[in-house]
Design an enzyme around this catalytic site. Structure first.
Site, PDB file in Angstrom:
ATOM      1  N   ASP A  13       0.808  -1.230   0.000  1.00 23.90           N
ATOM      2  CA  ASP A  13       0.000   0.000   0.000  1.00 23.90           C
ATOM      3  C   ASP A  13       0.835   1.271   0.000  1.00 23.90           C
ATOM      4  OD1 ASP A  13      -2.149  -1.727   0.153  1.00 23.90           O
ATOM      5  OD2 ASP A  13      -2.200  -1.658   2.336  1.00 23.90           O
ATOM      6  N   LYS A  16       1.675   2.092  -5.117  1.00 23.84           N
ATOM      7  CA  LYS A  16       2.185   1.539  -6.379  1.00 23.84           C
ATOM      8  C   LYS A  16       1.244   1.842  -7.543  1.00 23.84           C
ATOM      9  CE  LYS A  16       2.290  -2.471  -4.310  1.00 23.84           C
ATOM     10  NZ  LYS A  16       2.065  -2.054  -2.910  1.00 23.84           N
ATOM     11  N   GLY A  40      -4.579  -4.317  -3.729  1.00 21.73           N
ATOM     12  CA  GLY A  40      -5.582  -3.286  -4.021  1.00 21.73           C
ATOM     13  C   GLY A  40      -4.807  -2.047  -4.417  1.00 21.73           C
ATOM     14  N   HIS A  41      -4.788  -1.726  -5.698  1.00 16.60           N
ATOM     15  CA  HIS A  41      -3.988  -0.608  -6.202  1.00 16.60           C
ATOM     16  C   HIS A  41      -4.924   0.519  -6.633  1.00 16.60           C
ATOM     17  CE1 HIS A  41      -0.351  -3.445  -7.143  1.00 16.60           C
ATOM     18  NE2 HIS A  41      -0.738  -3.475  -5.878  1.00 16.60           N
ATOM     19  N   GLN A 230       1.921  -6.067  -3.161  1.00 13.58           N
ATOM     20  CA  GLN A 230       2.394  -6.183  -1.774  1.00 13.58           C
ATOM     21  C   GLN A 230       3.689  -5.382  -1.611  1.00 13.58           C
ATOM     22  OE1 GLN A 230       1.388  -9.554  -3.348  1.00 13.58           O
ATOM     23  NE2 GLN A 230      -0.534  -8.581  -2.855  1.00 13.58           N
TER      24      GLN A 230
HETATM   25  P1  GDP Z   1      -0.847   0.304  -3.491  1.00  9.84           P
HETATM   26  O1  GDP Z   1      -1.418  -0.986  -3.021  1.00  9.84           O
HETATM   27  O2  GDP Z   1       0.625   0.384  -3.266  1.00  9.84           O
HETATM   28  O3  GDP Z   1      -1.207   0.630  -4.915  1.00  9.84           O
HETATM   29  O4  GDP Z   1      -1.491   1.441  -2.570  1.00  9.84           O
HETATM   30  P2  GDP Z   1      -3.038   1.540  -2.124  1.00  9.84           P
HETATM   31  O5  GDP Z   1      -3.833   2.008  -3.276  1.00  9.84           O
HETATM   32  O6  GDP Z   1      -3.490   0.312  -1.442  1.00  9.84           O
HETATM   33  O7  GDP Z   1      -2.924   2.628  -0.992  1.00  9.84           O
HETATM   34  C1  GDP Z   1      -2.398   3.891  -1.221  1.00  9.84           C
HETATM   35  C2  GDP Z   1      -3.481   4.907  -0.849  1.00  9.84           C
HETATM   36  O8  GDP Z   1      -2.896   6.189  -0.747  1.00  9.84           O
HETATM   37  C3  GDP Z   1      -4.556   5.061  -1.917  1.00  9.84           C
HETATM   38  O9  GDP Z   1      -5.755   5.431  -1.312  1.00  9.84           O
HETATM   39  C4  GDP Z   1      -4.020   6.177  -2.790  1.00  9.84           C
HETATM   40  O10 GDP Z   1      -5.054   6.874  -3.477  1.00  9.84           O
HETATM   41  C5  GDP Z   1      -3.381   7.061  -1.759  1.00  9.84           C
HETATM   42  N1  GDP Z   1      -2.194   7.814  -2.197  1.00  9.84           N
HETATM   43  C6  GDP Z   1      -1.215   7.446  -3.056  1.00  9.84           C
HETATM   44  N2  GDP Z   1      -0.242   8.373  -3.088  1.00  9.84           N
HETATM   45  C7  GDP Z   1      -0.608   9.355  -2.233  1.00  9.84           C
HETATM   46  C8  GDP Z   1       0.001  10.569  -1.788  1.00  9.84           C
HETATM   47  O11 GDP Z   1       1.096  10.944  -2.182  1.00  9.84           O
HETATM   48  N3  GDP Z   1      -0.682  11.294  -0.864  1.00  9.84           N
HETATM   49  C9  GDP Z   1      -1.898  10.914  -0.365  1.00  9.84           C
HETATM   50  N4  GDP Z   1      -2.483  11.676   0.527  1.00  9.84           N
HETATM   51  N5  GDP Z   1      -2.491   9.767  -0.749  1.00  9.84           N
HETATM   52  C10 GDP Z   1      -1.844   8.989  -1.665  1.00  9.84           C
HETATM   53  P1  IMO Z   2      -0.946  -4.219  -2.202  1.00  8.04           P
HETATM   54  O1  IMO Z   2      -0.491  -4.766  -3.534  1.00  8.04           O
HETATM   55  C1  IMO Z   2      -1.057  -4.643   2.107  1.00  8.04           C
HETATM   56  C2  IMO Z   2      -1.095  -8.711   3.722  1.00  8.04           C
HETATM   57  C3  IMO Z   2      -2.350  -9.157   4.416  1.00  8.04           C
HETATM   58  C4  IMO Z   2      -1.763 -10.133   5.407  1.00  8.04           C
HETATM   59  C5  IMO Z   2      -0.631 -10.790   4.627  1.00  8.04           C
HETATM   60  C6  IMO Z   2      -1.003 -12.105   3.978  1.00  8.04           C
HETATM   61  O2  IMO Z   2      -2.230  -3.506  -2.277  1.00  8.04           O
HETATM   62  O3  IMO Z   2       0.150  -3.438  -1.570  1.00  8.04           O
HETATM   63  P2  IMO Z   2      -2.514 -12.814   1.911  1.00  8.04           P
HETATM   64  O4  IMO Z   2      -3.935 -12.476   1.566  1.00  8.04           O
HETATM   65  O5  IMO Z   2      -1.536 -12.375   0.873  1.00  8.04           O
HETATM   66  O6  IMO Z   2      -2.338 -14.235   2.302  1.00  8.04           O
HETATM   67  O7  IMO Z   2      -2.205 -11.958   3.238  1.00  8.04           O
HETATM   68  O8  IMO Z   2      -0.281  -9.864   3.627  1.00  8.04           O
HETATM   69  N1  IMO Z   2      -1.312  -8.204   2.344  1.00  8.04           N
HETATM   70  C7  IMO Z   2      -1.247  -6.918   1.996  1.00  8.04           C
HETATM   71  N2  IMO Z   2      -1.086  -5.818   2.767  1.00  8.04           N
HETATM   72  N3  IMO Z   2      -1.152  -4.529   0.766  1.00  8.04           N
HETATM   73  C8  IMO Z   2      -1.285  -5.617  -0.012  1.00  8.04           C
HETATM   74  O9  IMO Z   2      -1.246  -5.550  -1.344  1.00  8.04           O
HETATM   75  C9  IMO Z   2      -1.392  -6.880   0.601  1.00  8.04           C
HETATM   76  N4  IMO Z   2      -1.551  -8.143   0.150  1.00  8.04           N
HETATM   77  C10 IMO Z   2      -1.484  -8.935   1.229  1.00  8.04           C
HETATM   78  O10 IMO Z   2      -3.005  -8.080   5.048  1.00  8.04           O
HETATM   79  O11 IMO Z   2      -1.189  -9.445   6.479  1.00  8.04           O
HETATM   80 MG    MG Z   3      -2.940  -1.671  -1.754  1.00  8.51          MG
END
Ligand code: GDP
Ligand code: IMO
Ligand code: MG
Length: 427
Positions: A13, A16, A40-41, A230
Site C-alpha cells: 500500500d 504503487k 488493491g492498487h 504487496q
Molecule cells: P498500493 O497498493 O501500493 O497501490 O497502494 P493503495 O492504493 O493500497 O494505498 C495507497 C493509498 O494512498 C490510496 O488510497 C491512494 O489513493 C493514496 N495515495 C497514493 N499516493 C498518495 C500521496 O502521495 N498522498 C496521499 N495523501 N495519498 C496517496
Molecule cells: P498491495 O499490492 C497490504 C497482507 C495481508 C496479510 C498478509 C497475507 O495492495 O500493496 P494474503 O492475503 O496475501 O495471504 O495476506 O499480507 N497483504 C497486503 N497488505 N497490501 C497488499 O497488497 C497486501 N496483500 C497482502 O493483510 O497481512
Molecule cells: Mg494496496
C-alpha cells in the site's frame, strides 16, 4: 531494452497503483509479475477513483498493453468484475490486456481453505485478505494447480472437481462447514457457479506466452514496466515470516514471474511512504499506538483498499528500508504520502534498533525485543497542495528527503504529494 520495475519497499500500500498509472505514458507495456487479488492498487484521476486487484495499473491509458504474468494468481470472478469497471473508463481495456497461459487460478476452495486455516490459527492468524492466495500458491508448488491456458481444454472441469474434492477432505478434517461458508456474501456453491460463469467470460480474453511476448518486445525496443504487488516486508523469503504473503514480491520475482533474465532488469524503483503502515498481523517495530498514529491513520485515510481494514501506522523505519533497498537493488526511490505529514510538528525516523546495534530488519523480528533508535526532524508545517514546481517544496521536507537519500545511498527520483495522478513530482 530492459524491464524497469516498480515495487513496494514496506508492507504494501505504498502507492504503487498511483505511481504506475502516473508513469505509464513513458511505457509500452505494464506487467504484473506476482500476487493476486490480495492487492488493491488505487488510482485517482479526473475526479474518478478505481481500485485494481489483478489487472496492471496501466490499463486506464488508451495505448498501453497490460500483461498478467505467469507469477500471478487469478480469481476469475474478481478479474471479470474488475474488467467491467475498467471498460467504463477505457473502451480499449480488453484489447489491451494479455494473460499468461501459465498464470494460475484461485479456486473457490482455495478461499475456503484460506478461511479455514486462518480460523484454526486463532490469535496466531496471519490476517490474510482471505482471497485464497496461500492455498492457490501451495497448489502451484504442489504441482496440481489449474492454469489459465487450460480453460479451453475438455478436462478443465474434471481437474477443477478433482482438486476441489481433494481439498474438501481436508476441510472436513477441520470440521469446517463448507455449506455454511460464504464468499463475498454468496454461499460457497453459488460462488462456484459464478466462478464457472466468469471462466466462460474469460474465454473471450487473450492468452499468450507472455515470457516470449515480453522478450520479443524488448528486442524490438519496447519499454516495459513491471508492477509489483504487496511489498518487500511481505515477501515469502525476506519478509517478516510467517506474517507474509505467499509470493516473491521482490525484484527477483520479476525474473520468475515474467520470464525475464536478471541481466534484463533496468531501473528498480522502490516505493515507500514517508511513514509506515501495515494491515493484518505481524511485527511492526515503529508502530504508534497513540494519537500521533491515529492522526496518520485519519489524515492518510489508511484503510485497506482490498479489505477495508484499518491500517496500523508508525514512523519511517530505516533498518527495514535499508534492507528492502539492498534486497531489491533499488536504483531510484519514490516517496509517497509526504503530504500526510504536513501538519506534524515533529517527524521521527528509526535510524537503527537497540542502541545502534541493529542496522537491518532481523530475520526473527517476531521474537526479538526491538527498541527503535529515533532521530527527530522538525516538521514543515505547510500545505503542499498548490506546489507547481519542486523549487517550492518546504525546506524541512527537502531535508527529510536528503536524510533518507544519504542514509540508503539511493536518490529519491519522484515525490508524491496527493492521491491524484497529477500530484506526482520528478525530483
Ligand atoms: P498500493 O497498493 O501500493 O497501490 O497502494 P493503495 O492504493 O493500497 O494505498 C495507497 C493509498 O494512498 C490510496 O488510497 C491512494 O489513493 C493514496 N495515495 C497514493 N499516493 C498518495 C500521496 O502521495 N498522498 C496521499 N495523501 N495519498 C496517496
Ligand atoms: P498491495 O499490492 C497490504 C497482507 C495481508 C496479510 C498478509 C497475507 O495492495 O500493496 P494474503 O492475503 O496475501 O495471504 O495476506 O499480507 N497483504 C497486503 N497488505 N497490501 C497488499 O497488497 C497486501 N496483500 C497482502 O493483510 O497481512
Ligand atoms: Mg494496496
Amino acid at each position: 531494452m530492459k524491464v524497469d520495475v516498480i515495487l513496494g519497499l514496506q508492507w504494501g500500500d505504498e502507492g504503487k497503483g498511483k505511481i504506475v498509472d502516473a508513469l505509464t505514458p513513458q511505457y509500452d507495456i505494464i506487467a504484473r509479475f506476482q500476487g493476486g487479488p490480495n492487492a488493491g492498487h488505487t488510482i485517482e484521476f479526473n475526479n474518478n477513483k478505481i481500485v485494481l486487484h489483478t489487472i496492471p495499473s496501466g490499463i486506464l491509458r488508451e495505448n498501453t498493453l497490460n500483461i498478467i504474468g505467469n507469477g500471478v494468481v487469478i480469481d476469475p470472478v474478481i478479474l471479470m468484475n474488475e474488467l467491467r469497471q475498467v471498460l467504463s473508463f477505457n473502451p480499449n481495456a480488453q484489447g489491451n490486456l494479455k494473460i499468461s497461459k501459465r498464470s494460475h487460478f484461485i479456486l473457490p476452495i482455495h478461499r475456503a481453505l484460506d478461511a479455514c486455516y486462518e480460523q484454526s490459527k486463532g490469535n496466531a492468524k496471519i490476517g490474510s485478505t482471505l482471497k485464497g492466495i496461500a492455498p492457490a500458491y501451495s497448489d502451484k508448488y504442489n504441482r496440481r494447480g489449474l492454469r489459465a491456458g487450460e480453460i479451453f481444454q475438455d478436462d478443465f472441469e474434471k481437474k477443477y472437481h478433482d482438486l476441489t474434492n481433494e481439498h474438501l477432505k481436508i476441510i472436513n478434517l477441520y470440521q469446517f462447514d463448507i455449506d455454511a461458508f460464504e464468499i463475498d456474501k454468496l454461499p460457497f456453491r453459488e460462488y462456484e457457479k459464478q466462478w464457472f460463469q466468469a471462466i466462460d467470460s474469460m474465454k473471450s480474453l487473450e492468452y499468450i506466452d507472455t515470457e516470449i511476448f515480453i522478450n520479443e518486445a524488448l528486442k524490438n525496443g519496447k519499454k516495459v514496466l513491471a508492477e509489483g504487488a504487496q511489498g518487500t516486508l511481505l515477501d515469502i523469503d525476506f519478509g517478516s515470516y510467517p506474517f507474509v504473503t505467499s509470493s516473491n514480491t521482490i525484484c527477483a520475482g520479476v525474473c520468475t514471474g515474467l520470464g525475464v533474465a536478471p541481466g534484463k532488469i533496468g531501473k528498480v524503483y522502490g516505493i515507500f511512504k514517508a511513514y509506515c503502515t501495515r494491515v493484518g498481523s505481524g511485527p511492526f517495530p515503529t508502530e504508534l499506538f497513540n494519537d500521533t498514529g491515529k492522526k496518520m491513520q485519519v489524515i492518510g485515510n489508511e484503510y485497506g483498499a482490498t479489505t477495508g481494514r484499518q491500517r496500523r501506522c508508525g514512523w519511517l523505519d530505516m533498518p527495514a528500508l535499508r534492507y528492502a533497498v539492498m534486497i531489491n537493488g533499488v536504483t531510484d526511490l519514490i516517496m509517497t504520502k509526504a503530504d500526510v505529514l504536513n501538519s506534524f510538528e515533529i517527524i521521527r525516523v528509526a535510524e537503527s534498533y537497540n542502541e545502534n546495534t541493529i542496522q537491518y530488519l532481523p530475520y526473527n523480528i517476531n521474537n526479538t525485543p526491538i527498541i527503535p533508535d529515533y532521530k527527530d526532524f522538525p516538521g514543515w508545517n505547510s500545505e503542499t497542495e498548490n506546489i507547481s514546481n519542486v523549487s517550492e517544496l518546504p525546506d524541512n521536507l527537502v531535508s527529510y528527503i536528503n536524510f533518507i537519500e544519504k542514509n540508503v545511498n539511493v536518490p529519491v527520483s519522484f515525490l508524491s504529494l496527493g492521491p491524484d495522478r497529477k500530484q506526482t513530482y520528478k525530483l
